[in-house]
Design an enzyme around this catalytic site. Structure first.
Site, PDB file in Angstrom:
ATOM      1  N   PRO A 121      12.255   1.471  -5.196  1.00 23.97           N
ATOM      2  CA  PRO A 121      12.382   0.105  -4.665  1.00 23.97           C
ATOM      3  C   PRO A 121      11.137  -0.475  -3.969  1.00 23.97           C
ATOM      4  O   PRO A 121      11.136  -0.723  -2.768  1.00 23.97           O
ATOM      5  CB  PRO A 121      13.552   0.232  -3.694  1.00 23.97           C
ATOM      6  CG  PRO A 121      13.469   1.645  -3.216  1.00 23.97           C
ATOM      7  CD  PRO A 121      13.008   2.437  -4.409  1.00 23.97           C
ATOM      8  N   CYS A 122      10.122  -0.755  -4.745  1.00 21.99           N
ATOM      9  CA  CYS A 122       8.912  -1.368  -4.188  1.00 21.99           C
ATOM     10  C   CYS A 122       9.179  -2.790  -3.696  1.00 21.99           C
ATOM     11  O   CYS A 122       8.422  -3.315  -2.889  1.00 21.99           O
ATOM     12  CB  CYS A 122       7.776  -1.335  -5.202  1.00 21.99           C
ATOM     13  SG  CYS A 122       8.165  -2.074  -6.794  1.00 21.99           S
ATOM     14  N   HIS A 123      10.265  -3.397  -4.155  1.00 22.25           N
ATOM     15  CA  HIS A 123      10.614  -4.742  -3.677  1.00 22.25           C
ATOM     16  C   HIS A 123      10.987  -4.740  -2.199  1.00 22.25           C
ATOM     17  O   HIS A 123      10.986  -5.781  -1.561  1.00 22.25           O
ATOM     18  CB  HIS A 123      11.747  -5.341  -4.518  1.00 22.25           C
ATOM     19  CG  HIS A 123      13.022  -4.566  -4.475  1.00 22.25           C
ATOM     20  ND1 HIS A 123      13.238  -3.437  -5.262  1.00 22.25           N
ATOM     21  CD2 HIS A 123      14.158  -4.731  -3.744  1.00 22.25           C
ATOM     22  CE1 HIS A 123      14.442  -2.965  -5.019  1.00 22.25           C
ATOM     23  NE2 HIS A 123      15.023  -3.734  -4.099  1.00 22.25           N
TER      24      HIS A 123
END
Length: 173
Positions: free
Chosen positions: A129-131
């Site tokens: 989850p780089c978001h």
């Protein structure tokens, strides 16, 4: 070497899924920057078991029925990139962290720019989850899928209707 691929529709646009026999290799965005993720020769194979599992879990995530993923991953990157990607997997669902927080988490408190670069090379957006990484000011910062997609994902994860599912916490290779 060949990698299986398929394209799926999602609320954030078309997503291109790529898998090896070992695990999911990449989730690429409709307008992904060429060369952001290195791939082998691709072969269309929507029935590949890892691609089918990924499609099912992403559908459940977008429907609000899943908070995490238990898909085998086959991620390739430098040692530093893999450290950053493992730290991304530790960000709880519905929460955010700054680049500085990630740099501290991997024991390199001055490596915020390098963390940002590794974050940008994450081949598995959404799954890893780089978001959930934002700027120190709280502002949304760059995202391979675009800021509208990032905003959508963060909003989706803050919805109270999401039910609990196990969170993926490992990164292969």
């Amino acid at each position: 070497m060949y990698q299986a691929t398929t394209t799926i529709d999602s609320p954030v646009g078309k997503l291109h899924l790529v898998a090896s026999d070992a695990g999911l290799v990449a989730i690429l965005w409709q307008d992904d920057r060429p060369g952001r993720v290195r791939l082998d020769t691709l072969s269309e194979s929507p029935s590949h078991p890892i691609l089918a599992q990924t499609h099912q879990q992403l559908d459940a995530y977008f429907a609000g029925d899943r908070q995490g993923f238990d898909i085998p991953l086959d991620m390739h990157g430098t040692k530093f990139q893999r450290e950053v990607w493992r730290a991304l997997c530790d960000i709880p669902f519905g929460e955010t962290r700054t680049y500085q927080h990630i740099a501290h988490a991997i024991g390199r408190p001055k490596a915020m720019r390098a963390v940002g670069a590794a974050n940008g090379r994450n081949p598995l957006s959404i799954i890893v989850p780089c978001h959930r990484v934002i700027g120190a000011s709280g502002a949304l910062t760059g995202f391979a899928g675009g800021l509208d997609a990032k905003r959508f994902l963060l909003h989706l994860e803050q919805s109270p209707s999401i039910t609990t599912a196990p969170m993926f916490s490992g990164v292969a290779h």
